[in-house]
Write a protein that holds these residues in place. Sequence first.
Motif, PDB file in Angstrom:
ATOM      1  N   ASP A 217       0.938  -1.124   0.005  1.00 16.17           N
ATOM      2  CA  ASP A 217      -0.040   0.021   0.023  1.00 16.17           C
ATOM      3  C   ASP A 217       0.845   1.335  -0.042  1.00 16.17           C
ATOM      4  O   ASP A 217       0.525   2.148  -0.815  1.00 16.17           O
ATOM      5  N   GLN A 218       2.060   1.307   0.637  1.00 18.13           N
ATOM      6  CA  GLN A 218       2.872   2.418   0.770  1.00 18.13           C
ATOM      7  C   GLN A 218       4.007   2.437  -0.052  1.00 18.13           C
ATOM      8  O   GLN A 218       4.379   1.450  -0.916  1.00 18.13           O
ATOM      9  N   TYR A 219       4.420   3.654  -0.423  1.00 15.00           N
ATOM     10  CA  TYR A 219       5.450   4.068  -1.313  1.00 15.00           C
ATOM     11  C   TYR A 219       6.729   3.362  -0.923  1.00 15.00           C
ATOM     12  O   TYR A 219       7.048   3.553   0.311  1.00 15.00           O
ATOM     13  N   ASP A 220       7.694   2.792  -1.577  1.00 14.07           N
ATOM     14  CA  ASP A 220       9.052   2.539  -1.336  1.00 14.07           C
ATOM     15  C   ASP A 220      10.062   3.058  -2.119  1.00 14.07           C
ATOM     16  O   ASP A 220      10.011   3.118  -3.016  1.00 14.07           O
ATOM     17  N   PRO A 221      10.930   3.859  -1.200  1.00 13.85           N
ATOM     18  CA  PRO A 221      11.630   4.915  -1.935  1.00 13.85           C
ATOM     19  C   PRO A 221      13.026   4.212  -2.855  1.00 13.85           C
ATOM     20  O   PRO A 221      13.380   4.912  -3.500  1.00 13.85           O
ATOM     21  N   ASP A 222      13.070   2.804  -2.510  1.00 17.26           N
ATOM     22  CA  ASP A 222      14.344   2.537  -3.504  1.00 17.26           C
ATOM     23  C   ASP A 222      13.933   1.099  -4.102  1.00 17.26           C
ATOM     24  O   ASP A 222      14.998   0.443  -4.256  1.00 17.26           O
ATOM     25  N   SER A 223      12.701   0.646  -4.292  1.00 13.22           N
ATOM     26  CA  SER A 223      12.409  -0.457  -4.913  1.00 13.22           C
ATOM     27  C   SER A 223      11.304  -0.231  -5.777  1.00 13.22           C
ATOM     28  O   SER A 223      10.422   0.563  -5.406  1.00 13.22           O
ATOM     29  N   ASP A 224      10.875  -1.429  -6.542  1.00 14.90           N
ATOM     30  CA  ASP A 224       9.683  -0.902  -7.612  1.00 14.90           C
ATOM     31  C   ASP A 224       9.022  -2.419  -7.531  1.00 14.90           C
ATOM     32  O   ASP A 224       9.853  -3.325  -8.084  1.00 14.90           O
ATOM     33  N   PRO A 225       8.077  -2.712  -6.992  1.00 12.41           N
ATOM     34  CA  PRO A 225       7.394  -3.955  -6.935  1.00 12.41           C
ATOM     35  C   PRO A 225       7.078  -4.143  -8.414  1.00 12.41           C
ATOM     36  O   PRO A 225       6.826  -5.663  -8.736  1.00 12.41           O
ATOM     37  N   SER A 226       6.920  -3.520  -9.395  1.00  9.79           N
ATOM     38  CA  SER A 226       6.589  -3.607 -10.826  1.00  9.79           C
ATOM     39  C   SER A 226       7.710  -4.450 -11.463  1.00  9.79           C
ATOM     40  O   SER A 226       7.424  -4.873 -12.589  1.00  9.79           O
ATOM     41  N   SER A 227       8.805  -4.399 -10.969  1.00 10.60           N
ATOM     42  CA  SER A 227      10.043  -5.033 -11.814  1.00 10.60           C
ATOM     43  C   SER A 227      10.521  -6.298 -11.110  1.00 10.60           C
ATOM     44  O   SER A 227       9.941  -6.576  -9.996  1.00 10.60           O
ATOM     45  N   ASP A 228      11.274  -7.170 -11.923  1.00 13.96           N
ATOM     46  CA  ASP A 228      11.594  -8.200 -11.552  1.00 13.96           C
ATOM     47  C   ASP A 228      13.068  -8.566 -11.778  1.00 13.96           C
ATOM     48  O   ASP A 228      13.662  -7.753 -12.284  1.00 13.96           O
ATOM     49  N   ALA A 229      13.679  -9.811 -11.243  1.00 17.49           N
ATOM     50  CA  ALA A 229      14.832 -10.269 -11.511  1.00 17.49           C
ATOM     51  C   ALA A 229      15.437 -10.274 -13.008  1.00 17.49           C
ATOM     52  O   ALA A 229      16.569 -10.212 -13.180  1.00 17.49           O
ATOM     53  N   ASP A 230      14.411  -9.925 -13.675  1.00 12.95           N
ATOM     54  CA  ASP A 230      14.856 -10.300 -15.371  1.00 12.95           C
ATOM     55  C   ASP A 230      15.071  -8.869 -15.718  1.00 12.95           C
ATOM     56  O   ASP A 230      15.421  -8.456 -17.148  1.00 12.95           O
ATOM     57  N   THR A 231      14.895  -7.706 -15.121  1.00 10.90           N
ATOM     58  CA  THR A 231      15.097  -6.486 -15.529  1.00 10.90           C
ATOM     59  C   THR A 231      16.505  -5.797 -14.743  1.00 10.90           C
ATOM     60  O   THR A 231      16.456  -4.679 -14.422  1.00 10.90           O
ATOM     61  N   ASP A 232      17.303  -6.716 -14.084  1.00 11.25           N
ATOM     62  CA  ASP A 232      18.440  -6.091 -13.221  1.00 11.25           C
ATOM     63  C   ASP A 232      19.386  -5.161 -14.136  1.00 11.25           C
ATOM     64  O   ASP A 232      19.334  -5.460 -15.382  1.00 11.25           O
ATOM     65  N   ASP A 233      19.976  -4.143 -13.589  1.00  9.06           N
ATOM     66  CA  ASP A 233      20.743  -3.387 -14.302  1.00  9.06           C
ATOM     67  C   ASP A 233      22.492  -4.024 -14.348  1.00  9.06           C
ATOM     68  O   ASP A 233      23.071  -3.520 -15.170  1.00  9.06           O
ATOM     69  N   ASN A 234      22.658  -4.507 -13.469  1.00  9.05           N
ATOM     70  CA  ASN A 234      24.039  -5.216 -13.253  1.00  9.05           C
ATOM     71  C   ASN A 234      24.308  -6.613 -13.789  1.00  9.05           C
ATOM     72  O   ASN A 234      25.418  -7.272 -13.475  1.00  9.05           O
ATOM     73  N   GLY A 235      23.374  -7.216 -14.019  1.00  9.51           N
ATOM     74  CA  GLY A 235      23.260  -8.595 -14.368  1.00  9.51           C
ATOM     75  C   GLY A 235      23.512  -9.678 -13.436  1.00  9.51           C
ATOM     76  O   GLY A 235      24.199 -10.789 -13.462  1.00  9.51           O
ATOM     77  N   ASP A 236      23.040  -9.147 -12.187  1.00  8.29           N
ATOM     78  CA  ASP A 236      23.370 -10.275 -11.139  1.00  8.29           C
ATOM     79  C   ASP A 236      22.130 -11.020 -10.564  1.00  8.29           C
ATOM     80  O   ASP A 236      21.943 -11.827  -9.698  1.00  8.29           O
ATOM     81  N   GLY A 237      20.953 -10.638 -11.569  1.00  7.33           N
ATOM     82  CA  GLY A 237      19.682 -11.208 -11.284  1.00  7.33           C
ATOM     83  C   GLY A 237      18.907 -10.769 -10.338  1.00  7.33           C
ATOM     84  O   GLY A 237      17.771 -11.355 -10.059  1.00  7.33           O
ATOM     85  N   ILE A 238      19.302  -9.472  -9.590  1.00  7.36           N
ATOM     86  CA  ILE A 238      18.559  -8.848  -8.631  1.00  7.36           C
ATOM     87  C   ILE A 238      18.740  -7.559  -8.943  1.00  7.36           C
ATOM     88  O   ILE A 238      19.645  -6.736  -9.223  1.00  7.36           O
ATOM     89  N   ASN A 239      17.372  -6.939  -9.021  1.00  5.12           N
ATOM     90  CA  ASN A 239      17.462  -5.259  -9.423  1.00  5.12           C
ATOM     91  C   ASN A 239      17.406  -4.363  -8.304  1.00  5.12           C
ATOM     92  O   ASN A 239      17.885  -3.363  -8.528  1.00  5.12           O
ATOM     93  N   ASP A 240      16.333  -4.641  -7.426  1.00  5.00           N
ATOM     94  CA  ASP A 240      16.527  -3.818  -5.981  1.00  5.00           C
ATOM     95  C   ASP A 240      16.084  -4.667  -4.793  1.00  5.00           C
ATOM     96  O   ASP A 240      16.221  -5.804  -4.778  1.00  5.00           O
TER      97      ASP A 240
END
Length: 270
Positions: A217-240
């Motif tokens: 219900d609340q805003y999360d300042p450093d992660s996005d529930p709509s993203s998943d491990a397939d959209t990571d930025d550094n290739g480690d399988g974890i985005n946030d």
Amino acid sequence: SDTATGVSASDMVPSGYTITAGSIDNGGVATGNQIDWTGLSLADGASVTLSYSVTVNAPTGALGEYSNTAEITGSDQYDPDSTPDNDDGDQSEDDEGNFTITPQTSDLSITKSVSDGTPNVGDTVTFTITLSNAGTVAGTGVSVQDIVPVGYSVVSGTATSTSTTGTSVIAGNQVDWTALSVPLGTDSVSLTIDAIVNAPTGAANEYINGVEITAADQYDPDSDPSSDADTDDNGDGINDDDEATVGVVIEQADLSISKTINNPSPNVGE
């Protein structure tokens, strides 16, 4: 002492909000993020309420993004203690007003561990998912999803939670917890799943088990529930920090057998 006629008011809605279509009353008109009311009339001692609805947007860090200012911008009559349409930003006159909100935040994070990192095929292992909240309010309406890969079979009925609210549903190898509450603090909620280790099939990452927070219900300042491990930025399988993975390395004994005899051409009775 007189009826005020030709009164107009303006509300500058900042970037932290989005005006809800059709919600502006008393003939107000929105142009972009500015709402204007015109042609208002107020008898001596009377008041009028102007209202509208907005959606609170996620913060961007913009200056004053939640500071909403309104001002009387015109009147046919003289006003002895304020001048319409001269807002200088400090709301120093009584024909100006502002209000600032502070959005609630639940800074949720998740970690995951396994009871045995080197199990045998056929063993049952327990995955433990830990939720923490470093925000300003308790997290509510939190959903977590664990899609267990083909290297395991979830043991029916073993999805548990220490949350005071919420439910869990196992559908095949997918486990969903919904409507969880996550109080402030570290390691405040634990979720567990029991799974049987299957024989390897050669499928990619068949023993790497990922989990993700999918809603809150609340805003999360450093992660996005709509993203998943397939959209990571550094290739480690974890985005946030609302995602986590853990894997096992199954024990293997690559056995082989051979056979010899001490005398390949013995006599009968030897």
